[in-house]
Design an enzyme around this catalytic site. Sequence first.
Site, PDB file in Angstrom:
ATOM      1  N   ASN A  15       0.909  -1.124  -0.073  1.00 46.61           N
ATOM      2  CA  ASN A  15      -0.072   0.160  -0.016  1.00 46.61           C
ATOM      3  C   ASN A  15       0.782   1.288   0.105  1.00 46.61           C
ATOM      4  O   ASN A  15       0.654   2.228  -0.680  1.00 46.61           O
ATOM      5  CB  ASN A  15      -0.995   0.070   1.223  1.00 46.61           C
ATOM      6  CG  ASN A  15      -2.127  -0.906   1.109  1.00 46.61           C
ATOM      7  OD1 ASN A  15      -3.130  -0.401   0.141  1.00 46.61           O
ATOM      8  ND2 ASN A  15      -2.139  -2.167   1.673  1.00 46.61           N
ATOM      9  N   ARG A  66       2.746   1.818  25.920  1.00 43.67           N
ATOM     10  CA  ARG A  66       2.266   2.260  24.574  1.00 43.67           C
ATOM     11  C   ARG A  66       2.039   3.574  24.411  1.00 43.67           C
ATOM     12  O   ARG A  66       2.358   4.084  23.225  1.00 43.67           O
ATOM     13  CB  ARG A  66       0.744   1.376  24.352  1.00 43.67           C
ATOM     14  CG  ARG A  66       0.732  -0.051  24.289  1.00 43.67           C
ATOM     15  CD  ARG A  66      -0.881  -0.707  24.370  1.00 43.67           C
ATOM     16  NE  ARG A  66      -1.596  -0.140  23.296  1.00 43.67           N
ATOM     17  CZ  ARG A  66      -2.761   0.321  23.314  1.00 43.67           C
ATOM     18  NH1 ARG A  66      -3.415   0.185  24.388  1.00 43.67           N
ATOM     19  NH2 ARG A  66      -3.494   0.807  22.269  1.00 43.67           N
ATOM     20  N   ARG A  92      -0.092  -2.002  15.124  1.00 41.57           N
ATOM     21  CA  ARG A  92      -0.149  -1.438  16.653  1.00 41.57           C
ATOM     22  C   ARG A  92      -1.538  -0.767  16.691  1.00 41.57           C
ATOM     23  O   ARG A  92      -2.034  -0.316  15.724  1.00 41.57           O
ATOM     24  CB  ARG A  92       0.812  -0.618  16.952  1.00 41.57           C
ATOM     25  CG  ARG A  92       2.179  -1.031  16.723  1.00 41.57           C
ATOM     26  CD  ARG A  92       2.882  -2.354  17.567  1.00 41.57           C
ATOM     27  NE  ARG A  92       2.635  -2.041  18.968  1.00 41.57           N
ATOM     28  CZ  ARG A  92       2.738  -2.876  20.055  1.00 41.57           C
ATOM     29  NH1 ARG A  92       2.857  -4.320  19.531  1.00 41.57           N
ATOM     30  NH2 ARG A  92       2.581  -2.871  20.927  1.00 41.57           N
ATOM     31  N   LEU A  94      -3.586   2.362  18.211  1.00 42.90           N
ATOM     32  CA  LEU A  94      -2.992   3.636  18.670  1.00 42.90           C
ATOM     33  C   LEU A  94      -3.882   4.048  20.170  1.00 42.90           C
ATOM     34  O   LEU A  94      -4.689   3.691  20.279  1.00 42.90           O
ATOM     35  CB  LEU A  94      -3.591   4.530  17.634  1.00 42.90           C
ATOM     36  CG  LEU A  94      -2.935   4.364  16.113  1.00 42.90           C
ATOM     37  CD1 LEU A  94      -3.129   5.662  15.411  1.00 42.90           C
ATOM     38  CD2 LEU A  94      -1.652   3.970  16.212  1.00 42.90           C
ATOM     39  N   ASN A 108      -6.832   4.496   8.157  1.00 47.05           N
ATOM     40  CA  ASN A 108      -6.418   3.152   8.061  1.00 47.05           C
ATOM     41  C   ASN A 108      -6.911   2.530   6.912  1.00 47.05           C
ATOM     42  O   ASN A 108      -8.153   2.782   6.483  1.00 47.05           O
ATOM     43  CB  ASN A 108      -6.461   2.435   9.483  1.00 47.05           C
ATOM     44  CG  ASN A 108      -6.117   0.979   9.318  1.00 47.05           C
ATOM     45  OD1 ASN A 108      -5.080   0.764   9.249  1.00 47.05           O
ATOM     46  ND2 ASN A 108      -6.823   0.105   9.679  1.00 47.05           N
ATOM     47  N   HIS A 110      -8.018  -1.274   5.839  1.00 48.39           N
ATOM     48  CA  HIS A 110      -8.373  -2.755   6.119  1.00 48.39           C
ATOM     49  C   HIS A 110      -8.877  -3.778   5.081  1.00 48.39           C
ATOM     50  O   HIS A 110      -9.765  -3.426   4.456  1.00 48.39           O
ATOM     51  CB  HIS A 110      -9.259  -2.704   7.312  1.00 48.39           C
ATOM     52  CG  HIS A 110      -9.589  -3.758   8.189  1.00 48.39           C
ATOM     53  ND1 HIS A 110      -8.514  -4.710   8.743  1.00 48.39           N
ATOM     54  CD2 HIS A 110     -10.751  -4.849   7.814  1.00 48.39           C
ATOM     55  CE1 HIS A 110      -9.247  -5.696   9.157  1.00 48.39           C
ATOM     56  NE2 HIS A 110     -10.464  -5.880   8.596  1.00 48.39           N
ATOM     57  N   GLU A 143      -9.620   4.663  19.044  1.00 52.05           N
ATOM     58  CA  GLU A 143      -8.667   3.794  19.617  1.00 52.05           C
ATOM     59  C   GLU A 143      -9.156   2.223  19.756  1.00 52.05           C
ATOM     60  O   GLU A 143      -8.469   1.547  20.359  1.00 52.05           O
ATOM     61  CB  GLU A 143      -9.012   4.293  21.287  1.00 52.05           C
ATOM     62  CG  GLU A 143      -8.219   5.533  21.633  1.00 52.05           C
ATOM     63  CD  GLU A 143      -8.898   6.134  22.649  1.00 52.05           C
ATOM     64  OE1 GLU A 143      -8.902   5.470  23.783  1.00 52.05           O
ATOM     65  OE2 GLU A 143      -9.132   7.648  22.697  1.00 52.05           O
ATOM     66  N   ASP A 146      -9.749  -1.302  14.113  1.00 56.39           N
ATOM     67  CA  ASP A 146     -10.552  -1.244  12.994  1.00 56.39           C
ATOM     68  C   ASP A 146     -11.877  -0.797  13.146  1.00 56.39           C
ATOM     69  O   ASP A 146     -13.023  -1.303  12.378  1.00 56.39           O
ATOM     70  CB  ASP A 146     -10.493  -2.614  12.089  1.00 56.39           C
ATOM     71  CG  ASP A 146      -9.007  -2.989  11.905  1.00 56.39           C
ATOM     72  OD1 ASP A 146      -8.053  -2.331  11.716  1.00 56.39           O
ATOM     73  OD2 ASP A 146      -8.816  -4.354  12.180  1.00 56.39           O
TER      74      ASP A 146
HETATM   75  C1  GRF Z   1      -3.390  -4.855   4.190  1.00 56.89           C
HETATM   76  O1  GRF Z   1      -4.019  -5.852   3.782  1.00 56.89           O
HETATM   77  C2  GRF Z   1      -3.867  -3.807   4.934  1.00 56.89           C
HETATM   78  O2  GRF Z   1      -5.301  -3.553   4.895  1.00 56.89           O
HETATM   79  C3  GRF Z   1      -3.726  -4.203   6.449  1.00 56.89           C
HETATM   80  O3  GRF Z   1      -2.138  -4.788   6.196  1.00 56.89           O
HETATM   81  C4  GRF Z   1      -2.050  -5.190   4.923  1.00 56.89           C
HETATM   82  C5  GRF Z   1      -0.710  -4.433   4.475  1.00 56.89           C
HETATM   83  O4  GRF Z   1      -0.270  -4.990   3.474  1.00 56.89           O
HETATM   84  N1  GRF Z   1      -4.115  -3.274   7.454  1.00 56.89           N
HETATM   85  P1  GRF Z   1       0.802  -4.094   2.672  1.00 56.89           P
HETATM   86  O5  GRF Z   1       2.060  -4.111   3.825  1.00 56.89           O
HETATM   87  O6  GRF Z   1       0.610  -2.814   2.239  1.00 56.89           O
HETATM   88  O7  GRF Z   1       1.425  -4.795   1.736  1.00 56.89           O
END
Ligand code: GRF
Length: 203
Positions: A15, A66, A92, A94, A108, A110, A143, A146
Amino acid sequence: MTLELGVLVSGNGTNLQAILDAVARGTLDARVRCVISNKKDVRALDRARTAGVPALVIPHGAFETREAFDRALVTALHEHGVEWVALAGFMRVLTPELIRAFPGRIVNIHPALLPAFPGTHAVRQALEYGVTVTGCTVHYVDEGVDSGPIIAQRAVPVLPGDDVETLGNRVHAAEHELFVGVLSDIASGTIGARPPMKRPGAT
Ligand code: GRF
């Protein structure tokens, strides 16, 4: 206005790569000010260095709490002029130390259609559950795990014979487009900062 972005990672960084590529192509009006990993020797750090972006390792294990870890992240992000933070595979949860330093400006990605399958095994859980459609979600970070307000989602079909790898690859490809798209909308001002809201059912 150019988005001054910090990217937090823990692993492979595909990503992150999608973000760096979009910046290099000029399709994302952003500057990746720094990439921070809580783990050393991960591929994401190489990707950052290759793109000429400061790549920092801040190991969470070096901190007593943390909160202390998050304070170190905040210091580094501020030092690099970061205004928005993208979590791209950052493993992690947050604390308010970090969330309050960038109010409503942490997002984020997911690999599931939240609120289905939060946590670290979303693709496997989607397969095991037997859903025929899964996908990915970009959301503001609070906090929880996801659990922040959803910004955008992309559906991905589960095909007969899929395993974690084939489905994971299809979800990843969708993630790269969705994440870059949302960040472009943030850069253009179409999507703004939003403080974390209470989740439905939370007291
Ligand atoms: C992705 O699937 C993202 O949704 C999740 O962790 C993975 C990270 O993949 N939070 P990359 O390191 O970007 O390849």
